[in-house]
Design an enzyme around this catalytic site. Structure first.
Site, PDB file in Angstrom:
ATOM      1  N   ARG A  68       0.871  -1.177   0.000  1.00 25.35           N
ATOM      2  CA  ARG A  68       0.000   0.000   0.000  1.00 25.35           C
ATOM      3  C   ARG A  68       0.906   1.224   0.000  1.00 25.35           C
ATOM      4  NH1 ARG A  68      -5.254   1.419   3.595  1.00 25.35           N
ATOM      5  NH2 ARG A  68      -6.059   0.042   1.977  1.00 25.35           N
ATOM      6  N   HIS A 100      -7.374   0.666  -6.352  1.00 27.74           N
ATOM      7  CA  HIS A 100      -7.613  -0.171  -5.172  1.00 27.74           C
ATOM      8  C   HIS A 100      -8.318  -1.456  -5.633  1.00 27.74           C
ATOM      9  CE1 HIS A 100      -7.790  -1.335  -1.138  1.00 27.74           C
ATOM     10  NE2 HIS A 100      -8.613  -0.464  -0.615  1.00 27.74           N
ATOM     11  N   GLN A 157     -10.188  -3.971  -3.183  1.00 28.85           N
ATOM     12  CA  GLN A 157     -11.485  -3.496  -2.727  1.00 28.85           C
ATOM     13  C   GLN A 157     -12.557  -3.795  -3.779  1.00 28.85           C
ATOM     14  OE1 GLN A 157     -12.334  -1.842   0.360  1.00 28.85           O
ATOM     15  NE2 GLN A 157     -14.336  -2.429  -0.425  1.00 28.85           N
ATOM     16  N   ASP A 180     -17.163   7.234  -1.517  1.00 29.54           N
ATOM     17  CA  ASP A 180     -15.887   7.141  -0.798  1.00 29.54           C
ATOM     18  C   ASP A 180     -15.574   8.537  -0.253  1.00 29.54           C
ATOM     19  OD1 ASP A 180     -13.395   6.340   0.155  1.00 29.54           O
ATOM     20  OD2 ASP A 180     -12.417   6.384  -1.809  1.00 29.54           O
ATOM     21  N   CYS A 209     -16.196   1.680   0.706  1.00 30.62           N
ATOM     22  CA  CYS A 209     -14.994   0.899   1.017  1.00 30.62           C
ATOM     23  C   CYS A 209     -14.607   1.032   2.485  1.00 30.62           C
ATOM     24  CB  CYS A 209     -13.847   1.327   0.112  1.00 30.62           C
ATOM     25  SG  CYS A 209     -13.499   3.083   0.167  1.00 30.62           S
ATOM     26  N   ARG A 266     -13.620  -8.535   1.851  1.00 30.65           N
ATOM     27  CA  ARG A 266     -12.198  -8.283   1.577  1.00 30.65           C
ATOM     28  C   ARG A 266     -11.406  -9.539   1.908  1.00 30.65           C
ATOM     29  NH1 ARG A 266     -10.126  -3.101   1.609  1.00 30.65           N
ATOM     30  NH2 ARG A 266      -8.240  -4.189   0.990  1.00 30.65           N
TER      31      ARG A 266
HETATM   32  N1  NVA Z   1      -9.903   6.784  -1.372  1.00 28.38           N
HETATM   33  C1  NVA Z   1      -9.549   6.318  -0.048  1.00 28.38           C
HETATM   34  C2  NVA Z   1      -9.801   4.861   0.082  1.00 28.38           C
HETATM   35  C3  NVA Z   1      -9.498   4.297   1.436  1.00 28.38           C
HETATM   36  C4  NVA Z   1      -9.716   2.823   1.510  1.00 28.38           C
HETATM   37  C5  NVA Z   1      -8.099   6.650   0.217  1.00 28.38           C
HETATM   38  O1  NVA Z   1      -7.265   6.456  -0.683  1.00 28.38           O
HETATM   39  O2  NVA Z   1      -7.791   7.114   1.309  1.00 28.38           O
HETATM   40  N1   CP Z   2     -11.148  -0.091   2.513  1.00 28.85           N
HETATM   41  C1   CP Z   2      -9.877  -0.187   2.933  1.00 28.85           C
HETATM   42  O1   CP Z   2      -8.952  -0.423   2.167  1.00 28.85           O
HETATM   43  O2   CP Z   2      -9.723  -0.021   4.276  1.00 28.85           O
HETATM   44  P1   CP Z   2      -8.368   0.167   5.069  1.00 28.85           P
HETATM   45  O3   CP Z   2      -7.808   1.507   4.683  1.00 28.85           O
HETATM   46  O4   CP Z   2      -8.755   0.109   6.505  1.00 28.85           O
HETATM   47  O5   CP Z   2      -7.415  -0.922   4.700  1.00 28.85           O
END
Ligand code: NVA
Ligand code: CP
Length: 300
Positions: free
Chosen positions: A102, A129, A132, A220, A260, A287
């Site tokens: 990540r 992502h 997800q 989101d 998500c 997930r």
């Molecule tokens: N768009 C959000 C998704 C989190 C799972 C982010 O990147 O923070």
């Molecule tokens: N939806 C998602 O990826 O959650 P986290 O940021 O908690 O991993």
């Protein structure tokens, strides 16, 4: 399938085969049928951003599959002090059977795959992502029985979620309608590829138009990880890009609401809509199952 870097790398068959295996693994878990098919395998999990779902579901998933998972915070890795991705990729490939990462730049994930010799899984970048979206598709199919011709509406920021949903949903035969404010659109390459789907894809700034007749309404956060400094400005821009009861009143009567998570109640979604759609938590659970399917496909 060698890696999971973004949805556009997956064929429709790849996606459906992950979803089928995910359903099977979920069934087996619920019925106490062991599936320790990754015994002796190790997944490295590099995190340059926070996570609840991704971290815990990947780690638990590896244990359930008989393997092990290593949490690697970038603060503690040499990569956080500037060791090049090329070297990190080659070194970690000598120890691990796969890497979940990540991070911010999609290029970093692509480079890990290019220079390493083990499967790489994108656990979220600024661009995509995919894990997800696999869980999202699994959830929609679970509730609706099929994905064919269903309409997904996405309301809000044209971010990593929007990019991956557009590609993934169109690929499996769904229709997608996206409502974003000017200047916050999905990535140009995603919009370009969506064009080839003709009227199965719609981009608008009109939230009600996007939500009309939708089978699933998705949103989101307005400010993603790394955009904290823009949060105040974004609150103004995105006002109105909210999933609330008014928006839900024009969606299909049995429409799903998906998010998500984490959610910001009162911003992109109202408390009442969130609390009246428990499928959001099935989505979070999925997930685990969807990613276990990805792990089996890539690491076995
Ligand atoms: N768009 C959000 C998704 C989190 C799972 C982010 O990147 O923070
Ligand atoms: N939806 C998602 O990826 O959650 P986290 O940021 O908690 O991993």
């Amino acid at each position: 399938m060698k890696h999971l870097l973004k949805m556009s790398d997956m064929s429709k068959d790849d996606i459906m085969s992950v979803l089928n295996l995910a359903d099977q693994l979920k069934y087996e878990l619920k019925h106490g049928i062991p599936h320790r098919v990754l015994e002796g395998r190790t997944l490295g999990m590099i995190f340059q951003k926070s996570s609840t779902r991704t971290r815990v579901s990947f780690e638990t998933g590896m244990y359930q599959l008989g393997g092990s998972a290593l949490f690697l915070s970038s603060n503690d890795l040499q990569i956080g002090r500037g060791e090049p991705v090329q070297d990190t990729a080659r070194v970690l490939s000598r120890y691990l059977n796969g890497i979940m990462i990540r991070t911010f730049a999609q290029q970093e994930v692509e480079d890990l795959a290019r220079y390493g010799s083990i499967p790489i899984i994108n656990g979220l970048t600024d661009y995509a992502h995919p894990c997800q979206v696999l869980a999202d598709l699994m959830t929609i199919r679970e509730y609706k029985g099929s994905l064919d011709d269903l309409k997904l509406c996405y309301i809000g920021d044209g971010n990593n979620m929007a990019n991956s949903l557009i590609v993934g949903c169109l690929k499996v035969g769904m229709r997608v309608s996206v409502a974003c404010p000017e200047g916050y659109l999905p990535a140009a390459d995603v919009l370009e590829s969506a064009k080839s789907y003709g009227d199965r894809f719609e981009l608008t700034s009109d939230v009600m138009k996007a939500a009309e007749g939708a089978d699933a309404v998705y949103t989101d956060v307005w400010a993603s990880m790394g955009q904290e400094g823009e949060a105040a400005e974004r609150k103004k821009v995105f006002k109105g890009y909210q999933v609330n009861s008014q928006v839900m009143s024009v969606a299909a009567t049995d429409a799903l609401v998906l998010h998500c998570l984490p959610a910001h109640r009162g911003e992109e979604i109202t408390e009442d809509v969130l609390e009246s759609h428990p499928e959001i938590f099935d989505e979070a659970e999925n997930r685990l199952h969807a990613q276990k399917a990805v792990l089996v496909k890539l690491l076995k």
